[in-house]
Enzyme design. Sequence first.
Site, PDB file in Angstrom:
ATOM      1  N   ASP A 138     -12.257   6.992   3.959  1.00  0.00           N
ATOM      2  CA  ASP A 138     -11.035   6.720   4.724  1.00  0.00           C
ATOM      3  C   ASP A 138     -10.632   5.251   4.633  1.00  0.00           C
ATOM      4  OD1 ASP A 138      -8.879   7.279   6.299  1.00  0.00           O
ATOM      5  OD2 ASP A 138     -10.005   7.481   8.185  1.00  0.00           O
ATOM      6  N   ARG A 171      -7.750  -0.309   0.817  1.00  0.00           N
ATOM      7  CA  ARG A 171      -8.289  -1.514   0.183  1.00  0.00           C
ATOM      8  C   ARG A 171      -8.730  -1.244  -1.257  1.00  0.00           C
ATOM      9  NH1 ARG A 171     -12.589  -2.057   4.954  1.00  0.00           N
ATOM     10  NH2 ARG A 171     -10.899  -0.917   5.945  1.00  0.00           N
ATOM     11  N   LYS A 225     -10.231  12.580   8.638  1.00  0.00           N
ATOM     12  CA  LYS A 225      -9.798  12.101   9.950  1.00  0.00           C
ATOM     13  C   LYS A 225      -9.777  13.258  10.948  1.00  0.00           C
ATOM     14  CE  LYS A 225      -6.617   8.440   8.407  1.00  0.00           C
ATOM     15  NZ  LYS A 225      -7.286   7.304   9.059  1.00  0.00           N
ATOM     16  N   LYS A 284       0.846  -1.201   0.000  1.00  0.00           N
ATOM     17  CA  LYS A 284       0.000   0.000   0.000  1.00  0.00           C
ATOM     18  C   LYS A 284       0.881   1.251   0.000  1.00  0.00           C
ATOM     19  CE  LYS A 284      -3.253   2.573   2.979  1.00  0.00           C
ATOM     20  NZ  LYS A 284      -4.134   2.542   4.161  1.00  0.00           N
TER      21      LYS A 284
HETATM   22  N1  BES Z   1      -4.306   4.228   7.022  1.00  0.00           N
HETATM   23  C1  BES Z   1      -5.440   3.951   7.800  1.00  0.00           C
HETATM   24  C2  BES Z   1      -5.201   2.907   8.874  1.00  0.00           C
HETATM   25  C3  BES Z   1      -4.263   3.300   9.976  1.00  0.00           C
HETATM   26  C4  BES Z   1      -4.740   3.876  11.141  1.00  0.00           C
HETATM   27  C5  BES Z   1      -2.901   3.056   9.875  1.00  0.00           C
HETATM   28  C6  BES Z   1      -3.862   4.222  12.152  1.00  0.00           C
HETATM   29  C7  BES Z   1      -2.036   3.394  10.894  1.00  0.00           C
HETATM   30  C8  BES Z   1      -2.521   3.987  12.038  1.00  0.00           C
HETATM   31  C9  BES Z   1      -6.582   3.453   6.908  1.00  0.00           C
HETATM   32  O1  BES Z   1      -6.610   3.966   5.628  1.00  0.00           O
HETATM   33  C10 BES Z   1      -7.860   3.843   7.566  1.00  0.00           C
HETATM   34  O2  BES Z   1      -8.110   5.003   7.673  1.00  0.00           O
HETATM   35  N2  BES Z   1      -8.641   2.858   7.981  1.00  0.00           N
HETATM   36  C11 BES Z   1      -9.876   3.108   8.612  1.00  0.00           C
HETATM   37  C12 BES Z   1     -10.887   2.140   8.066  1.00  0.00           C
HETATM   38  C13 BES Z   1     -12.299   2.438   8.464  1.00  0.00           C
HETATM   39  C14 BES Z   1     -12.756   3.736   7.847  1.00  0.00           C
HETATM   40  C15 BES Z   1     -13.175   1.310   8.030  1.00  0.00           C
HETATM   41  C16 BES Z   1      -9.701   2.927  10.111  1.00  0.00           C
HETATM   42  O3  BES Z   1      -8.936   2.043  10.523  1.00  0.00           O
HETATM   43  O4  BES Z   1     -10.277   3.698  10.868  1.00  0.00           O
HETATM   44 ZN    ZN Z   2      -4.844   4.651   4.882  1.00  0.00          ZN
HETATM   45 MN    MN Z   3      -7.676   5.789   5.530  1.00  0.00          MN
END
Ligand code: BES
Ligand code: ZN
Ligand code: MN
Length: 505
Positions: free
Chosen positions: A355, A359, A285, A273
């Site tokens: 966010d 994926r 965020k 990724k």
């Molecule tokens: N890059 C983030 C995941 C992440 C969070 C990596 C904290 C490292 C530290 C990912 O793209 C993300 O935002 N995931 C969301 C998914 C949700 C919206 C289903 C998450 O984990 O909140």
């Molecule tokens: Zn991310």
């Molecule tokens: Mn994200």
Amino acid sequence: MKLTVTAREVGSVKADVFAILLSRKELKNEAGKRLKSLGIDESVLGDFKAAAGDMVMTYRTVSGKGASRILLAGIGDGRKSEEYRKAAESVARKAVDMHLGVLALDCSAMTEWCSHLKRKPQFLSALLVEATLYGAYRFERLKTGKLDQEKKKEAEKPKTIEDLVLAGCGEQLDLIEKGAGMGMITGACQNMARDLVNLPGNHLSAEELAEAARQSGQRGGFDVTVFDKEKITELGMGGLLAVNKGSQQPPTFTILDYRPEGKTKKSVALVGKGVTFDSGGISLKPSEGMGEMKSDMSGAAAVLAAVEAAARLALPLRIIGIIPATDNMPGGSALKPGDVITTMSGITVEVGNTDAEGRLILADALAYARKEYDPDVIVDLATLTGACIVALGNSVAGMFSNDDELADTLFKAGQTSGEKVWRMPLWEEYDELIKSEVADVHNIGGRGAGAVTAAMFLSKFIDGHKHWAHVDIAGPAFPTKGGSKTPGATGFGVRLLLDLLQGWS
Ligand code: BES
Ligand code: ZN
Ligand code: MN
């Protein structure tokens, strides 16, 4: 860092500091005598217990030769490779903190260490050199020193270990030398990955990440192809394009192709990724901690570093690295919650949350790897979910696989490399959670099992491939708590992947 492997005793090597690794047992039995022979009183040991990573700095009056500083570093029982790694990392960190440019490490007990570990000398010398490079790492390239004029003298002192001498390597010098050379490669590649991860979004765009891949290809002697936005559009990579919609900077899709001379044992696709900065997009965020999302391309960095190291080590494997890259921004034409997109595979996705972007870009990358290369194995690495951090914390990665044997091999690679992974399920019960009313699949799965639903989502894009694993490195890639001692990027995944690849070589 220059490396010298010599049979000469550590006490006679000219260095700023020499380090002696001691086990608990040695501390009890022989340490006193050994120190005396070096002109040091054993009272300096004080409360030192030789726990792995613990150290005492001692000083002696030098009679012309060698170093005046002797750093004693614990290796605990000396029965696990992690103990040696911890010791060498701590020694290196200390040397850099104290601006000691020449470090000599006493390896006269190498044969004994190897018998304790049931490993060959080249394994241990590689590990020690790698750990030294790792511990010496600092991210300082964005510091100019302009505000530190009064500290000018400090600035002239060595900022890193310039020379590493493995001393006392009388037995099996050739093997130690061979391993040490390998450690130089893997250590440098890990630190390259850390540099990329530590670089903030304004210093590393998707195009700059692709450029870093090109340079890596030149060092490693493998092919690098970069698709630009036009080519990505032509290929119909709807996932990558969707995430890129809110950005001012074009996406890239980079393919690393390492083909060794001679026969190959396996073909492996590694997918990483490459979100250069993740604001969350329209599903923005919270601002606290958002800056850490510069690390959202840690999977890409680990893949790049692992391919470069594998190529420089000339592993007999065909390795394809795939890096979809973009930032995730909330611009006026950004992807919106509720949108339905069509990925390269034709599968449609309802975007419940912008966010959950990783994926979407991985969907295209996995499908591309499968379709264009049909490799024996596919492994992807991604900072994919906060939920994985909730489940496993900051020092362990989540691992998912549809192949028990591959899962087992990855678990073991985690144990030997110290980059631990813990398997989580991919059961069909979880499919319910990512059903969509309007599209083939939904990109979010509700509150529960966030790391699992993300992995379930990815599994839809491998087109029935039987040997796939997904590693969620959100926790250990850029730990904010309880991770490594050097702040920022860890390069997590590089050692894990290399251990996996070396096991197949
Ligand atoms: N890059 C983030 C995941 C992440 C969070 C990596 C904290 C490292 C530290 C990912 O793209 C993300 O935002 N995931 C969301 C998914 C949700 C919206 C289903 C998450 O984990 O909140
Ligand atoms: Zn991310
Ligand atoms: Mn994200």
